[in-house]
Design an enzyme around this catalytic site. Structure first.
Site, short mmCIF file in Angstrom:
data_model
loop_
_atom_site.label_atom_id
_atom_site.label_comp_id
_atom_site.label_asym_id
_atom_site.label_seq_id
_atom_site.Cartn_x
_atom_site.Cartn_y
_atom_site.Cartn_z
NE ARG A 62 -2.16 1.88 1.70
CZ ARG A 62 -1.67 1.71 0.50
NH1 ARG A 62 -1.42 0.51 0.04
NH2 ARG A 62 -1.42 2.76 -0.27
CG ASN A 122 -0.37 5.54 -11.67
OD1 ASN A 122 -1.01 5.04 -10.75
ND2 ASN A 122 0.95 5.53 -11.69
CD GLU A 159 4.28 3.95 -10.46
OE1 GLU A 159 3.95 2.90 -9.88
OE2 GLU A 159 3.93 5.08 -10.08
NE ARG A 196 0.20 1.50 -9.42
CZ ARG A 196 0.00 2.00 -8.21
NH1 ARG A 196 -0.75 3.08 -8.06
NH2 ARG A 196 0.51 1.43 -7.16
CG HIS A 252 4.66 0.10 -5.15
ND1 HIS A 252 4.73 -0.07 -3.78
CD2 HIS A 252 3.68 1.01 -5.36
CE1 HIS A 252 3.84 0.71 -3.19
NE2 HIS A 252 3.19 1.38 -4.13
#
Length: 405
Positions: free
Chosen positions: A246, A7, A390, A97, A185
Site C-alpha cells: 500500500r 486474526n 492482539e 479481529r 490497529h
C-alpha cells in the site's frame, strides 16, 4: 472457557486457542497457535503451528487460497501431534479481529446477520481486510455452527479522537455523511499502551506515547492519558505510512491526473494503490521488509530507495504525532517489522536523538521473544519493544462479552 481467536491480516492468518479459568488480568500463553504467512498475492504460504506442550509443525501448504488454508489448518487443533482438543465442539466462543467498524461499532459485539451485513458494507473502506475477515467468520460458522462469535473492531479504540484529528478539511457535508478519520490497529494500540505503562511501572494516565505498529499494514498512534488523540490511518487503511503493498498518503491530485489524463479505471487504481505500491512497488523485488533490507545492504538501488522512503515517511509522521502530544515520554515499536527489524528502529531513534533519545544498540540488536526497553538509562525518552498481543486482547473481549464480567 476455551476461546478461539482468528486474526486475518493482509498477508497473514493467525489463530490462537486460550483457556481462561477466571477473568484474564495478565497475559497468558495460548494452548495452541497457528501462523500462516505469505508473500505478495498468496505466494509461498508457510504454516507454523505449536502447542503449549512444545509440539511443532511447519510446512509450505498447497492450498490455493487463504480460505482453503484456514479450513486446512483448523484440523491441527484436533488431529496430529499438535492437537489439543478432541473436537472443535470444545470451543466455547470465537473472537475475530475486524478492521473497519465505521461509525456503527464503538465496541465489540456478537456476530449476527445484521453485523455481518454492516461488515460487508464497510468492506468498500477496507477491501484488503473486511471481506477476508467476513470470510473467516462464515467459514467458522460452517465448522462450528452453534458456537457464538464476537467481532472486535480495530477502529473502536480511536473513538476518542478529537474533532480536529477526526474531520477531514473537505466540505463539512463529508463528515455529516460519515467520511471521517476512523483509525485502525486499535486492538494492538490498546494492548501495547497498557503493557508499556506496566513495563515502566508508571500510571498510563500520566504518559505521552507514540506507538509504531509496523507490519504489512502500518500505522502510528499518539496516546495521551491512555486515549488515542491522533493516528496516521484514517477513513481507510490506505492513509499514512508506506506499507508492504500500500502506498500510504499521496497527493490526491495524482489520482485525478491518472483518471483524467491516463484514463485509469477505478479497478486499476485500486489495484495500484493497495496491491502494487509500497515496498513492493518501489523495490520491484518483494513486499517483505527483510527481503528489502537484505537487497538494499547488498547494493540493490531500488531496494535502497524503498528503504529510504519507508524510514523518511515513518520519521516525519512520528514527528507529527509528537507535535499532537506536545512532547513525548515513550516510543513503542511493535508488529512484524517493529519487532523484527533492528535497522528500522535504529534509523528512527537516531533521527530523534535531538530530543535526547538514545538507543542502546546492543539491546536493539538482541533477538528475543521478550518485551524489553531499547533505550539507554540516560535517554530522556524511553524506547520499548513490545510483542503485540492482539489475540489476547481479543480473547479478553470475548470473555467480557460472554461472561458478563
Amino acid at each position: 472457557m476455551k476461546v478461539f481467536v482468528l486474526n486475518r491480516g493482509s498477508s497473514t492468518i493467525k489463530c490462537f486457542l486460550y483457556d481462561f479459568k477466571k477473568a484474564p488480568r495478565q497475559l497468558i500463553s495460548p494452548l495452541w497457535e497457528a501462523h500462516l504467512q505469505w508473500k505478495n498475492n498468496f505466494e509461498e504460504p508457510f504454516l507454523t503451528i505449536k502447542n503449549e506442550q512444545g509440539a511443532n509443525h511447519s510446512e509450505t501448504i498447497k492450498e490455493k487460497t487463504a480460505g482453503l488454508a484456514l479450513r486446512y489448518l483448523m484440523h491441527f487443533l484436533f488431529e496430529g501431534k499438535t492437537a489439543v482438543l478432541s473436537s472443535l465442539n470444545e470451543i466455547d466462543v470465537i473472537g475475530h479481529r475486524i478492521v473497519h467498524g465505521g461509525k456503527y461499532f464503538k465496541e465489540s459485539v456478537h456476530v449476527t446477520p445484521h453485523v455481518k451485513e454492516q461488515i460487508h458494507l464497510l468492506s468498500e473502506l477496507a477491501p484488503l481486510h473486511n471481506l477476508s475477515e467476513l470470510e473467516g467468520v462464515e467459514i467458522l460458522e460452517q465448522l462450528l455452527e452453534k458456537t457464538p462469535q464476537i467481532a472486535v473492531f480495530d477502529t473502536a479504540f480511536h473513538h476518542t479522537l478529537p474533532k480536529a484529528a477526526q474531520i477531514y478539511p473537505g466540505p463539512y457535508r463529508w463528515y455529516e455523511e460519515g467520511i471521517q478519520r476512523y483509525g485502525f490497529h486499535g486492538i494492538s494500540f490498546q494492548y501495547c499502551s497498557r503493557r508499556g505503562a506496566e513495563m515502566l511501572n508508571c500510571d498510563l494516565n500520566g504518559l505521552r506515547m507514540v506507538i509504531c505498529h509496523l507490519g504489512s499494514g502500518a500505522s502510528l498512534c499518539a496516546i495521551k492519558n491512555g486515549k488515542s488523540i491522533d493516528t496516521t490511518m484514517g477513513f481507510t487503511p490506505l492513509e499514512g505510512l508506506m506499507m508492504d503493498t500500500r502506498c500510504g498518503s499521496i497527493d490526491p491530485g495524482i489520482l485525478l491526473y491518472l483518471l483524467e489524463k491516463k484514463k485509469k479505471t477505478l479497478r486499476e487504481l485500486s489495484s495500484e494503490l493497495y496491491k502494487e505500491s509500497g515496498l513492493l512497488g518501489i523495490s520491484g523485488i518483494s513486499s517483505d521488509m527483510q527481503d528489502v533490507i537484505e537487497k538494499s545492504l547488498n547494493g540493490n538501488p531500488r531496494a535502497a530507495v524503498a528503504l529510504d522512503i519507508y524510514t523518511h515517511r515513518l520519521n516525519t509522521l512520528i514527528g507529527s504525532m509528537i507535535a499532537a502530544l506536545k512532547g513525548l515520554d515513550v516510543l513503542i515499536f511493535t508488529a512484524g517489522i517493529g519487532e523484527n527489524a533492528p535497522l528500522i528502529r535504529e534509523r528512527v531513534c537516531d533521527n530523534f536523538s535531538f530530543l535526547e533519545m538514545e538507543l542502546d544498540k546492543i539491546k536493539n540488536e538482541k533477538i528475543s521473544s521478550e518485551d524489553r526497553e531499547l533505550s539507554t538509562e540516560k535517554s530522556k525518552i524511553k524506547a520499548l519493544l513490545i510483542h503485540t498481543q492482539e489475540a489476547f486482547q481479543i480473547a479478553c473481549e470475548c470473555w467480557k462479552r460472554t461472561s458478563g464480567a
